[in-house]
Design an enzyme around this catalytic site. Structure first.
Site, mmCIF file in Angstrom:
data_model
loop_
_atom_site.group_PDB
_atom_site.id
_atom_site.type_symbol
_atom_site.label_atom_id
_atom_site.label_comp_id
_atom_site.label_asym_id
_atom_site.label_seq_id
_atom_site.Cartn_x
_atom_site.Cartn_y
_atom_site.Cartn_z
ATOM 1 N N SER A 136 28.369 38.966 13.515
ATOM 2 C CA SER A 136 27.605 39.509 12.382
ATOM 3 C C SER A 136 27.401 38.399 11.363
ATOM 4 O O SER A 136 28.197 37.460 11.300
ATOM 5 C CB SER A 136 28.390 40.653 11.735
ATOM 6 O OG SER A 136 27.813 41.028 10.511
ATOM 7 N N TYR A 149 36.414 43.805 7.879
ATOM 8 C CA TYR A 149 35.302 43.596 8.827
ATOM 9 C C TYR A 149 34.883 42.125 8.852
ATOM 10 O O TYR A 149 34.746 41.518 9.927
ATOM 11 C CB TYR A 149 34.131 44.500 8.443
ATOM 12 C CG TYR A 149 32.946 44.435 9.375
ATOM 13 C CD1 TYR A 149 32.955 45.116 10.595
ATOM 14 C CD2 TYR A 149 31.808 43.697 9.040
ATOM 15 C CE1 TYR A 149 31.860 45.060 11.448
ATOM 16 C CE2 TYR A 149 30.713 43.639 9.888
ATOM 17 C CZ TYR A 149 30.740 44.323 11.089
ATOM 18 O OH TYR A 149 29.662 44.255 11.938
ATOM 19 N N LYS A 153 35.063 39.420 12.104
ATOM 20 C CA LYS A 153 33.876 38.751 12.658
ATOM 21 C C LYS A 153 33.989 37.228 12.528
ATOM 22 O O LYS A 153 33.512 36.470 13.380
ATOM 23 C CB LYS A 153 32.614 39.276 11.973
ATOM 24 C CG LYS A 153 32.308 40.748 12.305
ATOM 25 C CD LYS A 153 32.081 40.954 13.798
ATOM 26 C CE LYS A 153 31.636 42.371 14.123
ATOM 27 N NZ LYS A 153 31.393 42.580 15.562
HETATM 28 P P1 NDP Z 1 27.606 51.754 16.241
HETATM 29 O O1 NDP Z 1 28.751 52.223 15.404
HETATM 30 O O2 NDP Z 1 26.282 52.394 16.080
HETATM 31 O O3 NDP Z 1 28.001 51.800 17.788
HETATM 32 C C1 NDP Z 1 29.207 51.208 18.209
HETATM 33 C C2 NDP Z 1 29.502 51.614 19.632
HETATM 34 O O4 NDP Z 1 30.759 51.022 20.000
HETATM 35 C C3 NDP Z 1 29.679 53.129 19.779
HETATM 36 O O5 NDP Z 1 29.148 53.574 20.984
HETATM 37 C C4 NDP Z 1 31.195 53.278 19.741
HETATM 38 O O6 NDP Z 1 31.656 54.439 20.398
HETATM 39 C C5 NDP Z 1 31.624 52.033 20.489
HETATM 40 N N1 NDP Z 1 33.023 51.750 20.196
HETATM 41 C C6 NDP Z 1 33.594 51.588 18.986
HETATM 42 N N2 NDP Z 1 34.915 51.455 19.118
HETATM 43 C C7 NDP Z 1 35.182 51.522 20.443
HETATM 44 C C8 NDP Z 1 36.377 51.467 21.201
HETATM 45 N N3 NDP Z 1 37.576 51.353 20.623
HETATM 46 N N4 NDP Z 1 36.298 51.562 22.548
HETATM 47 C C9 NDP Z 1 35.107 51.714 23.164
HETATM 48 N N5 NDP Z 1 33.936 51.791 22.485
HETATM 49 C C10 NDP Z 1 33.984 51.700 21.138
HETATM 50 O O7 NDP Z 1 27.536 50.182 15.957
HETATM 51 P P2 NDP Z 1 26.278 49.174 15.999
HETATM 52 O O8 NDP Z 1 25.457 49.432 17.189
HETATM 53 O O9 NDP Z 1 25.671 49.171 14.649
HETATM 54 O O10 NDP Z 1 27.053 47.790 16.143
HETATM 55 C C11 NDP Z 1 27.193 47.125 17.393
HETATM 56 C C12 NDP Z 1 27.714 45.719 17.143
HETATM 57 O O11 NDP Z 1 26.851 45.019 16.255
HETATM 58 C C13 NDP Z 1 29.093 45.679 16.492
HETATM 59 O O12 NDP Z 1 29.822 44.591 17.008
HETATM 60 C C14 NDP Z 1 28.772 45.436 15.040
HETATM 61 O O13 NDP Z 1 29.850 44.857 14.343
HETATM 62 C C15 NDP Z 1 27.592 44.502 15.165
HETATM 63 N N6 NDP Z 1 26.725 44.439 14.008
HETATM 64 C C16 NDP Z 1 26.149 45.573 13.507
HETATM 65 C C17 NDP Z 1 25.339 45.495 12.391
HETATM 66 C C18 NDP Z 1 24.702 46.705 11.787
HETATM 67 O O14 NDP Z 1 24.216 46.622 10.654
HETATM 68 N N7 NDP Z 1 24.620 47.831 12.464
HETATM 69 C C19 NDP Z 1 25.086 44.203 11.727
HETATM 70 C C20 NDP Z 1 25.711 43.081 12.358
HETATM 71 C C21 NDP Z 1 26.500 43.208 13.451
HETATM 72 P P3 NDP Z 1 32.177 55.713 19.509
HETATM 73 O O15 NDP Z 1 31.099 56.031 18.541
HETATM 74 O O16 NDP Z 1 32.412 56.739 20.538
HETATM 75 O O17 NDP Z 1 33.435 55.210 18.832
#
Ligand code: NDP
Length: 244
Positions: A136, A149, A153
């Site tokens: 990120s 967070y 990262k």
């Molecule tokens: P979301 O919260 O929308 O989705 C995250 C996904 O990861 C969900 O399906 C969640 O499942 C799964 N997940 C979380 N914890 C676990 C776990 N312990 N085991 C298995 N699966 C897990 O996140 P984003 O799509 O927004 O983010 C994706 C990536 O991008 C992350 O690494 C985030 O840090 C990074 N990012 C996001 C930004 C943003 O603004 N959205 C900006 C910069 C980076 P469940 O919901 O069932 O827990």
């Protein structure tokens, strides 16, 4: 552009929602055989309906032993996207031990662990593989209430550099993608307040946050950027941010 992933086996973590889900669908449409790992079974069921052929793997990545067994049995893979993460926002003075431990378990330790399992299998199979870690912009910028967070990262960026150095001789490329705010559940929960988001949006030349669809583009970047050994670590940003 046409992405050349036909027949290649890919593991995408956190593929139930948001960016991971979009990446899993994009890889599948580009011909890869995708295993989608996530925590909530209902998300994986709807993904399998949306994109038949995607193999679901329901797992909590915070569970080290369960991860070892399930990811080991699901491989080998040629491509790995470490995307799963949690964002628990708390003011620094109110950070809890639970938030700290869960965040580092999922955002850092699970990346190291899943990558170890997958890379060992790549090496055993003599596969020239690729790993993309979804970091990120928060790895490089201090953001209010993001002490935990941002730290996970930032640690992930450095872990990725060492992985790139040590896995390079095995012909495994490691890249990070460091996006700005993306309008997923995570993005919406943390950045929908216009007062909070204004300062961030003002630094983005397009004047808006990113959408998950941009990640097909990021996939192309990291694939092309990683082709030369000298450029193992190549940071791409879906929407460039500019310091004002
Ligand atoms: P979301 O919260 O929308 O989705 C995250 C996904 O990861 C969900 O399906 C969640 O499942 C799964 N997940 C979380 N914890 C676990 C776990 N312990 N085991 C298995 N699966 C897990 O996140 P984003 O799509 O927004 O983010 C994706 C990536 O991008 C992350 O690494 C985030 O840090 C990074 N990012 C996001 C930004 C943003 O603004 N959205 C900006 C910069 C980076 P469940 O919901 O069932 O827990």
């Amino acid at each position: 552009p046409q992405l050349g992933f036909r027949g290649r086996r890919a593991l995408v973590t956190g593929a139930g929602k948001g960016i991971g889900r979009a990446v899993a669908v994009a890889l599948s449409k580009a011909g890869a055989r995708v295993t989608a790992l996530s925590r909530t079974a209902a998300d994986l069921e709807s993904l399998a309906r949306e994109c038949p052929g995607i193999e679901p793997l329901c797992l909590d990545l915070a569970d080290w032993d369960a991860t070892e067994a399930a990811v080991g049995a699901a491989g080998p893979f040629e491509l790995l996207v470490n995307n799963a993460a949690v964002a628990v926002l708390q003011p620094f003075l109110e950070v809890t031990r639970e938030a700290l431990e869960r965040s580092f378990d999922v955002n850092l330790q699970a990346v190291l662990h899943v990558s170890q399992i997958v890379a060992r299998q790549m090496i055993a199979q003599g596969v020239a593989g690729a790993i993309v870690n979804v970091s990120s912009q928060a790895s490089q910028r201090a953001l209010q209430d993001h002490a935990v967070y941002c730290s996970t990262k930032s640690a992930l960026d450095m872990l990725s550099k060492v992985m790139a150095m040590e896995l390079g001789p095995h012909k495994i490329r490691v890249n990070t993608v460091n996006p700005t705010v993306v309008m997923t559940d995570m993005g919406r929960i943390n950045w929908s307040d216009p007062q909070k988001s204004a300062a961030m949006i003002n630094r983005i030349p397009l004047g808006k946050f990113a959408e998950v669809e941009y990640f097909t583009l990021a996939l192309t970047f990291s694939k092309e950027a990683g082709l030369t050994r000298e450029k193992q670590i190549k940071k791409t940003s879906c929407v460039e941010t500019r310091r004002s």
